[in-house]
Structures are given as C-alpha cells and as structure tokens.
Scaffold this active site. Structure first.
Site, PDB file in Angstrom:
ATOM      1  N   LYS A 127       0.928  -1.158   0.118  1.00  6.90           N
ATOM      2  CA  LYS A 127       0.255  -0.022   0.087  1.00  6.90           C
ATOM      3  C   LYS A 127       0.917   1.221   0.052  1.00  6.90           C
ATOM      4  CE  LYS A 127      -4.071  -1.766   2.519  1.00  6.90           C
ATOM      5  NZ  LYS A 127      -5.069  -1.394   1.444  1.00  6.90           N
TER       6      LYS A 127
ATOM      7  N   ARG B 159     -10.504 -11.312   1.239  1.00  6.86           N
ATOM      8  CA  ARG B 159     -11.413 -12.142   0.722  1.00  6.86           C
ATOM      9  C   ARG B 159     -10.744 -13.607   0.814  1.00  6.86           C
ATOM     10  NH1 ARG B 159     -11.794  -9.114  -4.633  1.00  6.86           N
ATOM     11  NH2 ARG B 159     -11.208  -7.341  -3.105  1.00  6.86           N
TER      12      ARG B 159
HETATM   13  N1  BES Z   1      -8.335  -3.630   4.169  1.00 10.72           N
HETATM   14  C1  BES Z   1      -8.507  -3.067   2.836  1.00 10.72           C
HETATM   15  C2  BES Z   1      -9.801  -2.124   2.407  1.00 10.72           C
HETATM   16  C3  BES Z   1      -9.638  -0.918   2.992  1.00 10.72           C
HETATM   17  C4  BES Z   1      -8.857  -0.049   2.390  1.00 10.72           C
HETATM   18  C5  BES Z   1     -10.552  -0.523   4.216  1.00 10.72           C
HETATM   19  C6  BES Z   1      -8.927   1.321   2.820  1.00 10.72           C
HETATM   20  C7  BES Z   1     -10.611   0.545   4.369  1.00 10.72           C
HETATM   21  C8  BES Z   1     -10.028   1.694   3.663  1.00 10.72           C
HETATM   22  C9  BES Z   1      -8.342  -4.153   1.831  1.00 10.72           C
HETATM   23  O1  BES Z   1      -7.536  -5.346   2.130  1.00 10.72           O
HETATM   24  C10 BES Z   1      -7.779  -3.965   0.404  1.00 10.72           C
HETATM   25  O2  BES Z   1      -6.714  -3.462   0.712  1.00 10.72           O
HETATM   26  N2  BES Z   1      -8.591  -3.925  -0.614  1.00 10.72           N
HETATM   27  C11 BES Z   1      -8.163  -3.596  -1.645  1.00 10.72           C
HETATM   28  C12 BES Z   1      -8.743  -4.245  -2.873  1.00 10.72           C
HETATM   29  C13 BES Z   1      -8.169  -4.198  -4.205  1.00 10.72           C
HETATM   30  C14 BES Z   1      -6.951  -4.616  -4.363  1.00 10.72           C
HETATM   31  C15 BES Z   1      -8.961  -4.973  -5.093  1.00 10.72           C
HETATM   32  C16 BES Z   1      -8.829  -1.906  -1.997  1.00 10.72           C
HETATM   33  O3  BES Z   1      -9.681  -1.637  -1.737  1.00 10.72           O
HETATM   34  O4  BES Z   1      -7.929  -1.135  -2.449  1.00 10.72           O
HETATM   35 MN    MN Z   2      -5.536  -5.134   1.664  1.00 10.41          MN
END
Ligand code: BES
Ligand code: MN
Ligand code: ZN
Length: 498
Positions: free
Chosen positions: A279, A353
């Site tokens: 991230k 997931r």
């Molecule tokens: N935990 C995150 C989702 C999230 C991001 C929740 C920011 C709250 C605030 C999740 O694991 C994630 O990183 N999801 C990705 C999915 C994508 C790679 C398809 C996302 O939401 O960017």
């Molecule tokens: Mn994630």
C-alpha cells in the site's frame, strides 16, 4: 451502572443532572416546560436572550435553577419538533453528555424520553438514551503513560416515563443498552490497540478470556499446522510473509439447546500492509483497523454472552497479519482454498477475501441458520457509500433485508448492494478457477461475488464495514460498529424485542 425510571415532575426530581430540551422557536420539551414554570420563566428568558441554542448537537448546562431540585439542568437542542426522531434524540443526549464533560455527575435523569420520538416506545427510548450516554463515556487511554484523565463518576442513570406501566420495558431497553455498550467498548479497544499489541495471538487470547468470563461460552483456537491439515491454503497464503503466527478463532455460545446457530465471521487482519502489492504510505497506520470485522463479531459475542440470550451463536475469526517479505505470497501465485476451488492471487492486497473464504468453508460444519461475515473489505465500499452506511450483500433477500431493518432500528445503518452474475464475470482467471480481484469497477461488489463462491448451501450475508468501522482525522478511533446492528439482529431473532 444502575438504571431507574421515574414518574416525578422534572422540577421535583433530585439528581446531579437532568436532561431536558428546547425545540426550534423556543418550544420547550415536557420536562423543560415544567422547570420553566417552577423557575418562573427562567428557561423562556434564556431562550429569548439566545442562551439556549435549539439546534441538534448543541447543549447548555444550567446550575442551580430556582425552584428546581436537581443540581444541574442540561438543555439540549432538539431541532424541529416534527423531525424529532431516534437519530436526533441520540444526538441530543450525546450533546448533553459532551456539555457535561468534566463535571462530577453521579446521577443523571433523562427527561427527553417524555417527548414524542417518531413512535418510539419506552424500550427504545431507554435503549437509545442509555446507549448514547454509555458510549459517550468510552475513552482509550491504556497506551498513554502518566496519569489518566478520570471519567465521570456516573452511578445511576434514569429515564422519565409517562406511566408506571412503561417501567419494565424501559428497564429492558436499558439492560440491553448496557450490554451493547460493553460489546462496543471491547470492539473499540481491539480496534484502537496498535498492531504490535493486537496481533492474531492477542485476538486469540481475548477470545479465550471471554470464554473464561462467561457461562455457556467456549473457545477453540486452530494454529497453522491445524489449518494446513484442513487445507486452508488460501488463508495461509496471506500469512506467508509475516513472523506473527496466524490463528483461527472459534467461539461457541450455547443458549438455545440444539437450535441451528447463527454464525458470525469477522475479518481479522491485524495489520494490512498490502503485502508484496504494498500500500502507499499515507494513512497506512489506519490498516491496524483491518481487524474491525473480528472486533465487531467479538464485541457482539460479548453483548450476547452478557445478556445470556436464548440463542446459539458461533463466532469465527480468521486472524492474520499481511506483510511483505522474501517468503510472502507473490502476485500470480495460485492457491487451493479449503473448498477445493483454486484462486489466482493477482493482488496480495485483496487479502481479506482470501482468509474469509476458508473461514466460510470451515463454518459449513455448523449448519448455520444464517451466516454473516463482517469485514473492512474494500476501499471501493467507502467510495460507494461513504462513512454512513455499511455495505450489505449476500445470497438471500430475506436475510439482507432483515439486517438492513435491524440497522434502522439500532440506528446503525446498512445499505444493500447487488451481487448479480455480471459482476462475478469480472473475476475470471485464465489460469485458476477465479482471480482474487475484479478490477476497479464495482470493487465492493466483486469482493462480495468472490465470497459468494464459498457460501453454497448457506443463507449468507456479507457486511463491508470499510467505511463505518472507524473514523479518521482528529477524532481518529474505532466506532464500535456494527455491534448495534448485529446485536439488534440477534435480539430480534431470539424474540427479545418488543
Ligand atoms: N483492508 C483493505 C480495504 C480498505 C482500504 C478498507 C481502505 C478501508 C480503507 C483491503 O484489504 C484492501 O486492501 N482492498 C483493496 C482491494 C483491491 C486490491 C481489489 C482495496 O480496496 O483497494
Ligand atoms: Mn488489503
Ligand atoms: Zn485488508
């Protein structure tokens, strides 16, 4: 905290503090009108001079009002009388508590419960007030050194009721509220703890401690070798890059004999760095809240176990940390889930997931009456619904509507999103049964579609709490959601609501 009901006139009631209110244009709440008469028009005078703002969210503390027995009176703004509903009522009570912050108040009598609150009965009038007051007392100071700021020494909390016949229902509402506040406090503590403290092992110890504290509650923890034997390779792929051991936490509460259980599954990623699909830096600290689903289902279990409800409830928490390293899972890796279905991992940041799918497959053994997973799953859900509604998806209109309805009654709202076939196609993989990501479009929904592949034969709903589990900014902290929504759902299922 003790709860009481009172039928005394507001001016005659002894208390450290009484909460009353003023609507726009100076219309006084029933309790305020009584105090105004007793004080020969003091409140009317203050309103006229602009000292009692009537907007919801504002409140003023008045000390030693003439003709009034209570030491203090808080006058909360109530807005338009025609629009005074549960939401305004809760906000008014919360504003009153904020106005009292720092005061040494031991007894509070809430007289706003005498108002006409869009058809709310005595149960919900007490539930919402006690929940707002209880929740306002939450602080998180355990990581600060030095002296802690003491809270209000609140001992007794009461609601005015119109007739004695309402007392029992009001007490019930208060009892439920106190348990919900305790569940929310556990959820908030777990969320707010830093990820070097709140690890998967910490979550497991928390569950074991809960099982020791409550009757009818047992805990079981699966370690990595056990998960490997069960074939949970999707879950294990997420933990491959970290030194923190993964845990699968199972709590079983038995309050209803041989009934089929409700199963709650909570995403427990104690820190989500994204893994190799790292991230960006800004706000990455907030990914300590990526165990908000786990915290929410553990908090709900705390509420249910405190109330010793007549229900069977299982909580399943896959708990892992998602880190990059030389042993971490790569984008392009293919894993076999416990269900036998294979997954091409195109993005290691779509890890929630990957752990939930194995937890869902594992949960089939419980033959759930209903299964609900709760997860801070997608940033896309925050784009879709913002921070006000939890995303509600699933494979059953009835269950999803039931949950949305519970959210309305609990003032902890959700909104449905559609899991139709078109979206499932976005997960197509050239190499495995499906991929773990479906592109940017409809990201909250494609995540839901991914999970749906693991729910055959179960009545299932999925709650995406990415936008609702915590708030950012100066007030950064866990919200305790969706404990009120889930508690309402369970209270309703086991016939405990009026
Ligand atoms: N935990 C995150 C989702 C999230 C991001 C929740 C920011 C709250 C605030 C999740 O694991 C994630 O990183 N999801 C990705 C999915 C994508 C790679 C398809 C996302 O939401 O960017
Ligand atoms: Mn994630
Ligand atoms: Zn995540």
């Amino acid at each position: 905290m003790d709860f009481f009901t009172t039928t005394s006139k507001a001016s005659r009631r002894a208390a450290d503090c009484i909460i009353v209110g003023v609507y726009d244009r100076g219309k006084l709440s029933a309790g305020a009108a009584d105090m105004d008469a007793a004080s020969k028009g003091a409140l009317t005078g203050l309103f006229k001079s602009g000292d009692l703002p009537p907007a919801v969210g504002k409140a003023r503390v008045l000390n030693s009002l003439d003709g009034v027995r209570a030491k203090r009176v808080v006058v909360a703004g109530l807005g338009k009388a025609s629009q005074f509903g549960a939401k305004q009522y809760r906000a008014a009570v919360a504003a009153a508590m904020q106005a009292l912050a720092g005061s040494k108040v031991q007894t509070i009598a809430n007289y706003l419960s005498l108002e006409d609150i869009n058809g709310l009965d005595a149960y919900y009038k007490a539930r919402h007030a006690v929940q707002a007051i209880g929740d306002s007392q939450y602080t998180f100071q355990q990581m600060k050194s030095g002296r802690k700021t003491p809270g209000m020494p609140l001992k007794k909390l009461g609601n005015a009721i119109a007739a004695r016949g309402e007392a029992q229902r009001a007490s019930r509402g208060a009892e439920h509220a106190i348990a919900i506040v305790a569940g929310m406090a556990l959820t908030k503590d777990l969320g707010n703890l830093p990820p070097n403290v709140c690890t998967p092992s910490y979550l497991a110890r928390t569950a074991q401690k809960m099982a020791r504290q409550h009757k009818r509650l047992t805990a079981k923890i699966l370690n990595e070798p056990e998960m490997k034997r069960l074939g949970m390779h999707s879950l294990l792929s997420v933990t491959a890059g970290t030194v923190e051991p993964a845990k699968m936490i199972i709590l079983q509460y038995k309050g209803a004999g041989s009934d089929k259980p409700i199963v709650l599954v909570g995403k427990g990623v104690t820190f989500d760095s994204g893994g190799i699909s790292l991230k960006p830096g800004p706000a990455m600290d907030e990914m300590k809240y990526d165990m908000g689903g786990a915290a929410g289902v553990l908090g709900t279990m705390e509420t249910v176990a405190r109330l010793q409800l007549p229900v069977n409830l299982n909580v399943v928490v896959p708990a892992v940390e998602n880190m990059p390293s030389g042993t971490a899972t790569r984008p392009a890796d293919i894993v076999k889930s416990m269900s036998g279905q294979t997954i091409e991992i195109l993005n290691t940041d779509a890890e929630g997931r990957l752990i939930l799918c194995d937890a869902l497959t594992y949960s089939k053994r419980f033959k759930p009456a209903a299964i609900v997973d709760v997860a801070t799953l997608t940033g896309a859900c925050v784009i879709a619904l913002g921070h006000h509604h939890t995303g509600v998806m699933g494979n059953s209109d009835d269950l999803e509507n039931e949950i949305v309805g519970a959210g309305v009654d609990a003032e902890d709202r959700g909104w449905r999103l559609p899991l139709t076939d078109e979206y499932t196609k976005q997960l197509k993989s050239n190499f495995a049964d499906f991929a773990n990501v479906g592109g940017r479009d409809g990201g909250a929904i494609t995540a839901g579609c991914f999970l749906k592949n693991f729910t055959d034969g179960m009545t299932w709903a999925h709650l995406d709490i990415a936008g609702t589990a915590w708030v950012s900014g100066a007030q950064k902290g866990s919200t305790g959601r969706p404990v009120p929504m889930l508690s309402e759902f369970i209270l309703s299922r086991c016939g405990q609501l009026p």
